[in-house]
Enzyme design. Structure first.
Site, PDB file in Angstrom:
ATOM      1  N   TRP A  24       0.837  -1.208   0.000  1.00  0.00           N
ATOM      2  CA  TRP A  24       0.000   0.000   0.000  1.00  0.00           C
ATOM      3  C   TRP A  24       0.869   1.254   0.000  1.00  0.00           C
ATOM      4  O   TRP A  24       1.872   1.329   0.697  1.00  0.00           O
ATOM      5  CB  TRP A  24      -0.886  -0.008   1.242  1.00  0.00           C
ATOM      6  CG  TRP A  24      -1.953   1.053   1.259  1.00  0.00           C
ATOM      7  CD1 TRP A  24      -3.198   0.963   0.717  1.00  0.00           C
ATOM      8  CD2 TRP A  24      -1.870   2.350   1.867  1.00  0.00           C
ATOM      9  NE1 TRP A  24      -3.904   2.128   0.946  1.00  0.00           N
ATOM     10  CE2 TRP A  24      -3.116   2.996   1.651  1.00  0.00           C
ATOM     11  CE3 TRP A  24      -0.880   3.029   2.563  1.00  0.00           C
ATOM     12  CZ2 TRP A  24      -3.384   4.283   2.110  1.00  0.00           C
ATOM     13  CZ3 TRP A  24      -1.138   4.319   3.028  1.00  0.00           C
ATOM     14  CH2 TRP A  24      -2.379   4.923   2.792  1.00  0.00           C
ATOM     15  N   SER A  82       3.209  -7.459   1.659  1.00  0.00           N
ATOM     16  CA  SER A  82       2.181  -6.769   2.436  1.00  0.00           C
ATOM     17  C   SER A  82       0.824  -6.874   1.727  1.00  0.00           C
ATOM     18  O   SER A  82       0.344  -7.978   1.475  1.00  0.00           O
ATOM     19  CB  SER A  82       2.614  -5.314   2.675  1.00  0.00           C
ATOM     20  OG  SER A  82       1.818  -4.712   3.666  1.00  0.00           O
ATOM     21  N   ILE A 152       5.224   3.732   9.910  1.00  0.00           N
ATOM     22  CA  ILE A 152       4.770   2.593  10.716  1.00  0.00           C
ATOM     23  C   ILE A 152       5.413   1.304  10.222  1.00  0.00           C
ATOM     24  O   ILE A 152       5.780   0.426  11.002  1.00  0.00           O
ATOM     25  CB  ILE A 152       3.227   2.487  10.675  1.00  0.00           C
ATOM     26  CG1 ILE A 152       2.594   3.637  11.462  1.00  0.00           C
ATOM     27  CG2 ILE A 152       2.756   1.164  11.249  1.00  0.00           C
ATOM     28  CD1 ILE A 152       1.083   3.652  11.421  1.00  0.00           C
ATOM     29  N   ASP A 213       8.338  -7.075  12.979  1.00  0.00           N
ATOM     30  CA  ASP A 213       7.238  -6.429  12.247  1.00  0.00           C
ATOM     31  C   ASP A 213       6.096  -6.065  13.198  1.00  0.00           C
ATOM     32  O   ASP A 213       5.568  -6.927  13.901  1.00  0.00           O
ATOM     33  CB  ASP A 213       6.741  -7.389  11.159  1.00  0.00           C
ATOM     34  CG  ASP A 213       5.820  -6.730  10.149  1.00  0.00           C
ATOM     35  OD1 ASP A 213       5.308  -5.637  10.426  1.00  0.00           O
ATOM     36  OD2 ASP A 213       5.610  -7.330   9.082  1.00  0.00           O
ATOM     37  N   HIS A 240       8.880  -4.658   8.657  1.00  0.00           N
ATOM     38  CA  HIS A 240       7.865  -4.955   7.654  1.00  0.00           C
ATOM     39  C   HIS A 240       8.411  -5.017   6.230  1.00  0.00           C
ATOM     40  O   HIS A 240       7.712  -5.482   5.334  1.00  0.00           O
ATOM     41  CB  HIS A 240       6.747  -3.911   7.742  1.00  0.00           C
ATOM     42  CG  HIS A 240       5.506  -4.276   6.998  1.00  0.00           C
ATOM     43  ND1 HIS A 240       4.749  -5.396   7.291  1.00  0.00           N
ATOM     44  CD2 HIS A 240       4.885  -3.682   5.946  1.00  0.00           C
ATOM     45  CE1 HIS A 240       3.722  -5.468   6.453  1.00  0.00           C
ATOM     46  NE2 HIS A 240       3.779  -4.437   5.636  1.00  0.00           N
TER      47      HIS A 240
END
Length: 262
Positions: A24, A82, A152, A213, A240
């Site tokens: 994303w 992801s 994040i 993560d 991540h």
């Protein structure tokens, strides 16, 4: 249903077809660090709908998966990071002829945390209020919302600032994603739950996790189906985006596995 043509950069003219799906907020340039290592393959670097140079595609994950399956070679090895891993898993379920083998990187069949109820135990993932906050911020400041999400993703990494900077430098030479695509992607992260259907995936499946993560906790591994076709590897000290933060360790797992199944 006919879909608009997605932007796909294909490199290499021979070897096993490999499809790479990004996460994303970014685009296919996030995979640039892998290009040298994958030279022996025919690699299709995809901009997901509304990301990078690809047009929007209306609908949900089912429409996106169908558009991808129609525009990419059958019997490819699909690698998704992801959100891209969630979409690649949907392709493997709905269009098994498209997927010879599957690799998911820091990806979950259900990204949003769920509370315990009478039927199911608690599920670890992104807190609903975090996704809701990103959703509400999209209309105010699209660029800053994407930047906050990238921050994040690096949480827990050895070098979060350099990881974020590295990702931004890779992807910023393409247009920002459209607001529609970002909203659709957030909806997928919040709503899609493939836990009941992923046992249908019979292809060889490598699941790569980052030990640190915070978005996709490795503790979900024990709650996922496990069978002879599935292999789990954890990249220590990675968060991540293990292929950005720890490329050597990441490729040390990926390349031998690709050799085995290509």
């Amino acid at each position: 249903m006919s879909f608009p043509a997605l932007h796909i950069d294909t490199e290499g003219s021979q070897g096993q077809d490999i499809v790479l799906l990004h996460g994303w907020g970014v685009n296919n340039q996030v995979f640039s660090p892998l290009k040298n290592a994958l030279q022996q393959y025919r690699v299709h670097y995809v901009d997901l709908p509304g990301f990078g140079l690809s047009p929007n595609i209306d609908g949900d994950i089912t429409q996106w998966a169908q558009a991808l399956a129609e525009q990419l070679p059958q019997q490819a090895i699909w690698i998704g990071w992801s959100l891209g891993g969630l979409i690649a898993s949907q392709v493997a379920i709905n269009n098994p002829e498209s997927v010879a083998a599957l690799v998911t990187i820091a990806s979950s069949p259900c990204f949003m945390a769920r509370e315990t109820n009478n039927l199911t135990p608690a599920w670890f993932g992104i807190q609903p209020q975090v996704l809701a906050q990103f959703s509400s911020q999209l209309s105010h400041d699209l660029a800053r919302t994407v930047e906050r999400f990238l921050a994040i993703q690096a949480m827990g990494s050895d070098n979060p600032k350099s990881d974020i900077l590295h990702i931004k430098n890779l992807v910023l030479n393409k247009p920002l994603p459209t607001q529609q695509a970002l909203s659709q992607g957030l909806d997928m992260l919040a709503q899609v739950d493939l836990r009941a259907t992923i046992p249908q995936i019979e292809q060889p499946w490598l699941r790569i996790w980052g030990k640190l993560d915070s978005l996709v906790p490795r503790k979900i591994i024990t709650a996922l189906p496990n069978s002879d076709n599935i292999e789990d590897v954890v990249v220590h000290k990675a968060s991540h985006a293990p292929f950005i933060s720890h490329p050597d360790a990441f490729l040390g797992h990926l390349l031998p596995w690709l050799t085995k199944y290509s």
